[in-house]
Design an enzyme around this catalytic site. Structure first.
Site, PDB file in Angstrom:
ATOM      1  N   ARG A  54      43.606  21.404  40.495  1.00 37.00           N
ATOM      2  CA  ARG A  54      43.770  22.576  39.626  1.00 37.00           C
ATOM      3  C   ARG A  54      42.866  22.473  38.405  1.00 37.00           C
ATOM      4  O   ARG A  54      42.381  23.459  37.884  1.00 37.00           O
ATOM      5  CB  ARG A  54      45.244  22.746  39.199  1.00 37.00           C
ATOM      6  CG  ARG A  54      45.443  23.864  38.163  1.00 37.00           C
ATOM      7  CD  ARG A  54      46.860  24.404  38.098  1.00 37.00           C
ATOM      8  NE  ARG A  54      47.869  23.376  37.992  1.00 37.00           N
ATOM      9  CZ  ARG A  54      48.134  22.659  36.884  1.00 37.00           C
ATOM     10  NH1 ARG A  54      47.439  22.864  35.779  1.00 37.00           N
ATOM     11  NH2 ARG A  54      49.076  21.745  36.895  1.00 37.00           N
ATOM     12  N   TYR A 106      38.339  51.083  36.281  1.00 35.10           N
ATOM     13  CA  TYR A 106      38.893  50.593  37.544  1.00 35.10           C
ATOM     14  C   TYR A 106      40.416  50.666  37.489  1.00 35.10           C
ATOM     15  O   TYR A 106      41.039  50.202  36.530  1.00 35.10           O
ATOM     16  CB  TYR A 106      38.434  49.147  37.765  1.00 35.10           C
ATOM     17  CG  TYR A 106      39.147  48.453  38.906  1.00 35.10           C
ATOM     18  CD1 TYR A 106      39.014  48.919  40.214  1.00 35.10           C
ATOM     19  CD2 TYR A 106      39.958  47.355  38.685  1.00 35.10           C
ATOM     20  CE1 TYR A 106      39.669  48.299  41.250  1.00 35.10           C
ATOM     21  CE2 TYR A 106      40.609  46.723  39.725  1.00 35.10           C
ATOM     22  CZ  TYR A 106      40.470  47.201  41.003  1.00 35.10           C
ATOM     23  OH  TYR A 106      41.125  46.579  42.033  1.00 35.10           O
ATOM     24  N   ASP A 178      32.893  44.443  32.524  1.00 32.06           N
ATOM     25  CA  ASP A 178      33.154  44.286  33.958  1.00 32.06           C
ATOM     26  C   ASP A 178      31.850  44.631  34.681  1.00 32.06           C
ATOM     27  O   ASP A 178      31.436  45.793  34.716  1.00 32.06           O
ATOM     28  CB  ASP A 178      34.303  45.220  34.372  1.00 32.06           C
ATOM     29  CG  ASP A 178      34.711  45.059  35.838  1.00 32.06           C
ATOM     30  OD1 ASP A 178      33.876  44.582  36.639  1.00 32.06           O
ATOM     31  OD2 ASP A 178      35.852  45.429  36.175  1.00 32.06           O
ATOM     32  N   LYS A 203      33.652  41.405  45.685  1.00 33.40           N
ATOM     33  CA  LYS A 203      32.765  42.533  45.969  1.00 33.40           C
ATOM     34  C   LYS A 203      31.374  42.025  46.363  1.00 33.40           C
ATOM     35  O   LYS A 203      31.258  41.311  47.337  1.00 33.40           O
ATOM     36  CB  LYS A 203      32.742  43.466  44.758  1.00 33.40           C
ATOM     37  CG  LYS A 203      34.156  43.818  44.234  1.00 33.40           C
ATOM     38  CD  LYS A 203      34.990  44.621  45.221  1.00 33.40           C
ATOM     39  CE  LYS A 203      36.463  44.702  44.842  1.00 33.40           C
ATOM     40  NZ  LYS A 203      36.753  45.194  43.508  1.00 33.40           N
TER      41      LYS A 203
HETATM   42  C1  LIG Z   1      37.747  45.201  42.680  1.00 32.89           C
HETATM   43  C2  LIG Z   1      37.492  45.329  41.240  1.00 32.89           C
HETATM   44  C3  LIG Z   1      38.231  44.575  40.315  1.00 32.89           C
HETATM   45  C4  LIG Z   1      39.387  43.683  40.696  1.00 32.89           C
HETATM   46  O1  LIG Z   1      39.049  42.626  41.476  1.00 32.89           O
HETATM   47  P1  LIG Z   1      40.005  41.938  42.591  1.00 32.89           P
HETATM   48  O2  LIG Z   1      39.150  40.871  43.108  1.00 32.89           O
HETATM   49  O3  LIG Z   1      40.355  43.021  43.579  1.00 32.89           O
HETATM   50  O4  LIG Z   1      41.232  41.448  41.889  1.00 32.89           O
HETATM   51  C5  LIG Z   1      37.901  44.717  38.974  1.00 32.89           C
HETATM   52  N1  LIG Z   1      36.927  45.554  38.554  1.00 32.89           N
HETATM   53  C6  LIG Z   1      36.202  46.286  39.421  1.00 32.89           C
HETATM   54  C7  LIG Z   1      35.127  47.181  38.892  1.00 32.89           C
HETATM   55  C8  LIG Z   1      36.452  46.206  40.785  1.00 32.89           C
HETATM   56  O5  LIG Z   1      35.746  46.978  41.634  1.00 32.89           O
END
Ligand SMILES: *Cc1c(COP(=O)(O)O)cnc(C)c1O
Length: 382
Positions: A54, A106, A178, A203
């Site tokens: 961890r 988001y 983000d 992603k």
């Molecule tokens: C998918 C996404 C997230 C969240 O990520 P997870 O891996 O699904 O928890 C945050 N911001 C954006 C812009 C996203 O497309």
């Protein structure tokens, strides 16, 4: 090019890696052991090989090193999901802190703020592409953090990162961005003044729709840096060695994948914009997009996410993803395969997303096949 003179893909392939000293293996082994032997009684173990997984794991460490290098940060901190990374940022703030968030955001971030932080943080929405509005909100009350997302989900609103960073810093606030939709190939917010960069590695970074993960990259001297590491280790939302390994592997092909994603998206955005069944296309690569000039300045290409509204309204938008034969009708984005969804269905009735909007994650299939699929689907709902 980095300070060391190496380009993005060279670093994506080599940073934090090398032949395994034990076996000579070039592909990094997945280290499943939860415990690592101490060298000597009381002696510290080498970094990345903390005595308990961890605290640190070789696969996680090499992912973090690579992400820090590719985003131009001083450190990166990996999490078990993108939303765990987002949560870590809000946990690192003092209770009662004021946070500005974009009006187009988001849905998972919006829902998390509502479910976890109501009454604990003072969250204020602002149109992040309206610099005068951002400045006014920042002057209204002392603010700890500005959260930006660019291009944003689902309307591809473009935020001027350098301008918002200057405004935030001028009022003593930090800026977190983000960067999941652009990926570190197309946009590096730290170079534009951001203090923290967030990624959903689920992603483009992993790129094959086969893991859930997240990360934060911090700028040198960021006052939240050690707090964010504390949230990772003591909060415990760490990625598994296998997920860290997959994300690290994804980075190796990120630049070539993004090139194909962007090339396909450019063609399909133009196709959709000229199609009689389509009322409007949100894609920053189109010259008609209100964020086009800012995107040109701060991005190396325009990405492969877009959304569009149908002349046939909500009914047509609800049915279009179902009519696709090649493009999958589902949520998420950033994989090699193309995905499309009626976004309001995914976001639920509390969402501000227009009901006639379809969100499209353009994959790296052959573009002629994608265009043919769009053409037959649009004909079916016209
Ligand atoms: C998918 C996404 C997230 C969240 O990520 P997870 O891996 O699904 O928890 C945050 N911001 C954006 C812009 C996203 O497309």
């Amino acid at each position: 090019m980095s300070a060391h003179g190496q380009g993005f893909s060279t670093r994506a392939i080599h940073e934090g890696l090398g032949a395994d000293p034990g076996t000579g293996a070039i592909a990094p082994p997945i280290v499943l052991s939860t415990v690592f032997e101490r060298q000597d009684v009381g002696a510290p173990v080498p970094p990345g090989y903390s005595i308990y997984s961890r605290m640190g794991n070789p696969n996680r460490c090499s992912l973090e090193k690579a992400l820090a290098a590719l985003e131009g940060g001083s450190d990166a901190i990996a999490f078990s999901s993108g939303v765990a990374a987002i949560t870590a940022v809000f946990m690192a703030l003092a209770p009662g802190s004021r946070v500005l968030v974009p009006a187009d955001l988001y849905m998972g971030t919006r829902l998390g703020l509502r479910a976890l932080w109501q009454g604990r943080l003072d969250v204020v929405e602002v149109a992040m592409d309206d610099l005068a509005a951002v400045a006014t909100e920042l002057r209204r009350h002392p603010t700890a953090l500005v959260w930006a997302e660019t291009p944003s989900n689902p309307r591809l609103v473009v935020t001027d990162i350098a301008a918002v960073a200057a405004l935030a810093h001028g009022e003593g606030a930090l800026l977190a961005v983000d960067n999941s939709w652009a990926s570190p190939v197309l946009q590096n917010p730290i170079a534009l003044g951001a203090d923290v960069v967030m990624h959903s590695t689920s992603k483009y970074i992993s790129g094959h729709s086969d893991l859930i993960g997240g990360a934060l990259v911090v700028a040198a001297g960021c006052p939240l840096g050690s707090r964010l590491r504390d949230v990772q280790i003591h909060g415990g939302g760490v990625p598994s060695p296998f997920d860290a390994w997959l994300a690290r592997r994804g980075l190796m092909t990120l630049a070539v994948r993004m090139r194909e994603h962007c090339r396909n998206a450019r063609k399909l955005a133009a196709f959709l914009a000229s199609h009689p069944a389509v009322a409007e296309v949100y894609y920053p690569g189109l010259e008609t997009h209100p964020g086009h000039d800012v995107a040109r300045r701060q991005m190396r290409d325009f990405g492969a996410m877009m959304s569009f509204r149908l002349r046939g309204g909500e009914q047509a938008a609800r049915h279009l993803p179902d009519k696709m034969r090649l493009i999958y009708n589902t949520t998420s984005l950033g994989g090699v395969e193309s995905l499309m969804e009626h976004r309001l269905t995914a976001e639920g009735s509390t969402s501000p997303t227009p009901p006639d909007l379809v969100r499209f994650s353009v994959g790296i299939e052959d573009v002629e096949d994608l265009q043919a699929d769009l053409a037959q689907g649009l004909a079916a709902v016209s």
